[in-house]
Design a protein around this motif. Structure first.
Motif, PDB file in Angstrom:
ATOM      1  N   LYS A  12       0.840  -1.189   0.000  1.00 62.59           N
ATOM      2  CA  LYS A  12       0.000   0.000   0.000  1.00 62.59           C
ATOM      3  C   LYS A  12       0.877   1.241   0.000  1.00 62.59           C
ATOM      4  O   LYS A  12       2.055   1.202   0.360  1.00 62.59           O
ATOM      5  CB  LYS A  12      -0.985   0.004   1.157  1.00 62.59           C
ATOM      6  CG  LYS A  12      -0.399   0.269   2.515  1.00 62.59           C
ATOM      7  CD  LYS A  12      -1.505   0.324   3.552  1.00 62.59           C
ATOM      8  CE  LYS A  12      -0.921   0.714   4.905  1.00 62.59           C
ATOM      9  NZ  LYS A  12      -1.964   0.916   5.893  1.00 62.59           N
ATOM     10  N   LEU A  13       0.260   2.322  -0.430  1.00 58.51           N
ATOM     11  CA  LEU A  13       0.946   3.603  -0.455  1.00 58.51           C
ATOM     12  C   LEU A  13       0.849   4.215   0.932  1.00 58.51           C
ATOM     13  O   LEU A  13      -0.223   4.222   1.543  1.00 58.51           O
ATOM     14  CB  LEU A  13       0.310   4.536  -1.489  1.00 58.51           C
ATOM     15  CG  LEU A  13       0.336   4.028  -2.931  1.00 58.51           C
ATOM     16  CD1 LEU A  13      -0.483   4.949  -3.826  1.00 58.51           C
ATOM     17  CD2 LEU A  13       1.760   3.930  -3.437  1.00 58.51           C
ATOM     18  N   GLY A  14       1.977   4.739   1.404  1.00 53.49           N
ATOM     19  CA  GLY A  14       1.998   5.375   2.708  1.00 53.49           C
ATOM     20  C   GLY A  14       1.867   6.875   2.588  1.00 53.49           C
ATOM     21  O   GLY A  14       1.327   7.394   1.615  1.00 53.49           O
ATOM     22  N   SER A  15       2.405   7.563   3.551  1.00 49.13           N
ATOM     23  CA  SER A  15       2.311   9.021   3.572  1.00 49.13           C
ATOM     24  C   SER A  15       3.217   9.639   2.513  1.00 49.13           C
ATOM     25  O   SER A  15       4.109   8.993   1.975  1.00 49.13           O
ATOM     26  CB  SER A  15       2.681   9.543   4.960  1.00 49.13           C
ATOM     27  OG  SER A  15       4.006   9.186   5.283  1.00 49.13           O
ATOM     28  N   SER A  16       2.961  10.909   2.243  1.00 49.46           N
ATOM     29  CA  SER A  16       3.792  11.622   1.274  1.00 49.46           C
ATOM     30  C   SER A  16       5.189  11.804   1.845  1.00 49.46           C
ATOM     31  O   SER A  16       5.398  11.803   3.063  1.00 49.46           O
ATOM     32  CB  SER A  16       3.160  12.971   0.923  1.00 49.46           C
ATOM     33  OG  SER A  16       3.043  13.764   2.080  1.00 49.46           O
ATOM     34  N   HIS A  17       6.161  11.951   0.941  1.00 48.51           N
ATOM     35  CA  HIS A  17       7.549  12.126   1.349  1.00 48.51           C
ATOM     36  C   HIS A  17       8.124  13.293   0.547  1.00 48.51           C
ATOM     37  O   HIS A  17       8.272  13.197  -0.674  1.00 48.51           O
ATOM     38  CB  HIS A  17       8.352  10.844   1.079  1.00 48.51           C
ATOM     39  CG  HIS A  17       9.793  10.965   1.406  1.00 48.51           C
ATOM     40  ND1 HIS A  17      10.259  10.928   2.682  1.00 48.51           N
ATOM     41  CD2 HIS A  17      10.867  11.180   0.606  1.00 48.51           C
ATOM     42  CE1 HIS A  17      11.583  11.075   2.659  1.00 48.51           C
ATOM     43  NE2 HIS A  17      11.965  11.240   1.410  1.00 48.51           N
ATOM     44  N   GLY A  18       8.394  14.385   1.213  1.00 45.82           N
ATOM     45  CA  GLY A  18       8.922  15.556   0.526  1.00 45.82           C
ATOM     46  C   GLY A  18       7.829  16.358  -0.150  1.00 45.82           C
ATOM     47  O   GLY A  18       6.636  16.131   0.067  1.00 45.82           O
ATOM     48  N   ILE A  19       8.248  17.298  -1.003  1.00 49.71           N
ATOM     49  CA  ILE A  19       7.276  18.200  -1.628  1.00 49.71           C
ATOM     50  C   ILE A  19       7.047  17.908  -3.109  1.00 49.71           C
ATOM     51  O   ILE A  19       6.254  18.555  -3.764  1.00 49.71           O
ATOM     52  CB  ILE A  19       7.717  19.672  -1.469  1.00 49.71           C
ATOM     53  CG1 ILE A  19       9.076  19.908  -2.134  1.00 49.71           C
ATOM     54  CG2 ILE A  19       7.730  20.070  -0.005  1.00 49.71           C
ATOM     55  CD1 ILE A  19       9.468  21.367  -2.226  1.00 49.71           C
ATOM     56  N   LYS A  20       7.719  16.897  -3.658  1.00 45.33           N
ATOM     57  CA  LYS A  20       7.625  16.633  -5.100  1.00 45.33           C
ATOM     58  C   LYS A  20       6.777  15.418  -5.447  1.00 45.33           C
ATOM     59  O   LYS A  20       6.909  14.843  -6.516  1.00 45.33           O
ATOM     60  CB  LYS A  20       9.020  16.487  -5.696  1.00 45.33           C
ATOM     61  CG  LYS A  20       9.817  17.783  -5.608  1.00 45.33           C
ATOM     62  CD  LYS A  20      11.122  17.677  -6.331  1.00 45.33           C
ATOM     63  CE  LYS A  20      11.863  19.001  -6.245  1.00 45.33           C
ATOM     64  NZ  LYS A  20      13.107  18.963  -6.991  1.00 45.33           N
ATOM     65  N   GLY A  21       5.898  15.004  -4.528  1.00 41.76           N
ATOM     66  CA  GLY A  21       4.951  13.946  -4.850  1.00 41.76           C
ATOM     67  C   GLY A  21       5.410  12.530  -4.562  1.00 41.76           C
ATOM     68  O   GLY A  21       4.744  11.578  -4.961  1.00 41.76           O
ATOM     69  N   TRP A  22       6.525  12.349  -3.883  1.00 38.97           N
ATOM     70  CA  TRP A  22       6.984  11.011  -3.541  1.00 38.97           C
ATOM     71  C   TRP A  22       6.115  10.447  -2.421  1.00 38.97           C
ATOM     72  O   TRP A  22       5.565  11.181  -1.617  1.00 38.97           O
ATOM     73  CB  TRP A  22       8.447  11.052  -3.118  1.00 38.97           C
ATOM     74  CG  TRP A  22       9.399  11.262  -4.255  1.00 38.97           C
ATOM     75  CD1 TRP A  22       9.502  12.375  -5.042  1.00 38.97           C
ATOM     76  CD2 TRP A  22      10.369  10.346  -4.736  1.00 38.97           C
ATOM     77  NE1 TRP A  22      10.484  12.209  -5.978  1.00 38.97           N
ATOM     78  CE2 TRP A  22      11.045  10.961  -5.816  1.00 38.97           C
ATOM     79  CE3 TRP A  22      10.746   9.055  -4.372  1.00 38.97           C
ATOM     80  CZ2 TRP A  22      12.053  10.344  -6.525  1.00 38.97           C
ATOM     81  CZ3 TRP A  22      11.770   8.447  -5.062  1.00 38.97           C
ATOM     82  CH2 TRP A  22      12.401   9.080  -6.132  1.00 38.97           C
ATOM     83  N   LEU A  23       6.021   9.121  -2.377  1.00 39.81           N
ATOM     84  CA  LEU A  23       5.239   8.425  -1.362  1.00 39.81           C
ATOM     85  C   LEU A  23       6.060   7.329  -0.705  1.00 39.81           C
ATOM     86  O   LEU A  23       6.863   6.670  -1.370  1.00 39.81           O
ATOM     87  CB  LEU A  23       4.004   7.770  -2.001  1.00 39.81           C
ATOM     88  CG  LEU A  23       2.915   8.708  -2.468  1.00 39.81           C
ATOM     89  CD1 LEU A  23       2.195   8.145  -3.668  1.00 39.81           C
ATOM     90  CD2 LEU A  23       1.941   8.941  -1.331  1.00 39.81           C
ATOM     91  N   LYS A  24       5.825   7.117   0.577  1.00 45.01           N
ATOM     92  CA  LYS A  24       6.406   5.970   1.257  1.00 45.01           C
ATOM     93  C   LYS A  24       5.625   4.736   0.793  1.00 45.01           C
ATOM     94  O   LYS A  24       4.425   4.811   0.543  1.00 45.01           O
ATOM     95  CB  LYS A  24       6.309   6.125   2.766  1.00 45.01           C
ATOM     96  CG  LYS A  24       7.151   7.271   3.285  1.00 45.01           C
ATOM     97  CD  LYS A  24       6.998   7.460   4.778  1.00 45.01           C
ATOM     98  CE  LYS A  24       7.814   8.678   5.222  1.00 45.01           C
ATOM     99  NZ  LYS A  24       7.572   9.013   6.623  1.00 45.01           N
ATOM    100  N   ILE A  25       6.321   3.616   0.677  1.00 51.76           N
ATOM    101  CA  ILE A  25       5.712   2.385   0.179  1.00 51.76           C
ATOM    102  C   ILE A  25       5.779   1.308   1.260  1.00 51.76           C
ATOM    103  O   ILE A  25       6.848   1.049   1.815  1.00 51.76           O
ATOM    104  CB  ILE A  25       6.441   1.879  -1.093  1.00 51.76           C
ATOM    105  CG1 ILE A  25       6.501   2.954  -2.175  1.00 51.76           C
ATOM    106  CG2 ILE A  25       5.802   0.594  -1.596  1.00 51.76           C
ATOM    107  CD1 ILE A  25       5.167   3.388  -2.728  1.00 51.76           C
TER     108      ILE A  25
END
Length: 176
Positions: A12-25
């Protein structure tokens, strides 16, 4: 996507990471990075599955983060938090005849070496040392069991797995 197509949830996708749209996995594969061996992904967003592709990924400490195509801002990423990641079942890697996926064991009938029907595999629980079959006992179980937990230890407790016949033969006392 066809509604009768079987999907396999890999994470599942986790929370956002940084400001450029990355996600924790969060990955459910054997190795954390194994989830990136599959493409494209299907994500379930507001109850609807849609296809996405990973633009890039990297380790961030012990975790992994990914950039998905079309997700460019932190706000875009936040909209996807907690979405499931799946693939079509035909994307799964082919296994040798002696190997199988956990999902293949669900629904198998479990019988012990003395011929006693223990019930049906309802779930596989990962404990760290070995997996455990959670077997839902038959409604009129002679030993009054509702469920059994049988360690998935081949040769010691698991004597045979017949995926074609949906049968698992175990060396396990039905009263335990």
């Amino acid at each position: 996507m066809s509604s009768n197509q079987e999907l396999v949830v890999l994470g599942k996708l986790g929370s956002s990471h940084g400001i450029k749209g990355w996600l924790k996995i969060t990955s459910y594969t054997d190795s954390v990075e194994g989830i990136f061996d599959y493409s494209p992904w299907l994500i379930k967003e507001q109850g609807v599955w849609r296809e996405v592709k990973v633009a890039q990924w990297r380790f961030q400490g012990k975790a992994v983060v990914a950039e998905l195509e079309g997700v460019a801002t932190r706000e875009d990423a936040q909209m996807l938090t907690n979405c499931e990641i799946a693939i079509k079942s035909e994307q799964m890697k082919e296994l040798d005849d002696s190997e199988f996926y956990h999902r293949d064991l669900i629904g198998c009938e479990v019988t012990n070496i003395n011929g006693y029907n223990m019930g049906i595999v309802e779930q596989i629980v990962e404990t760290g040392s070995n997996d455990v079959l959670l077997v839902k006992a038959n409604a009129k179980d002679a030993f009054g069991k509702a469920e059994r937990m049988i360690p998935f230890v081949p040769e010691q407790f698991i004597k045979q797995v017949d995926l074609q016949g949906k049968q698992i033969l175990v060396d396990w006392d039905p009263d335990f």
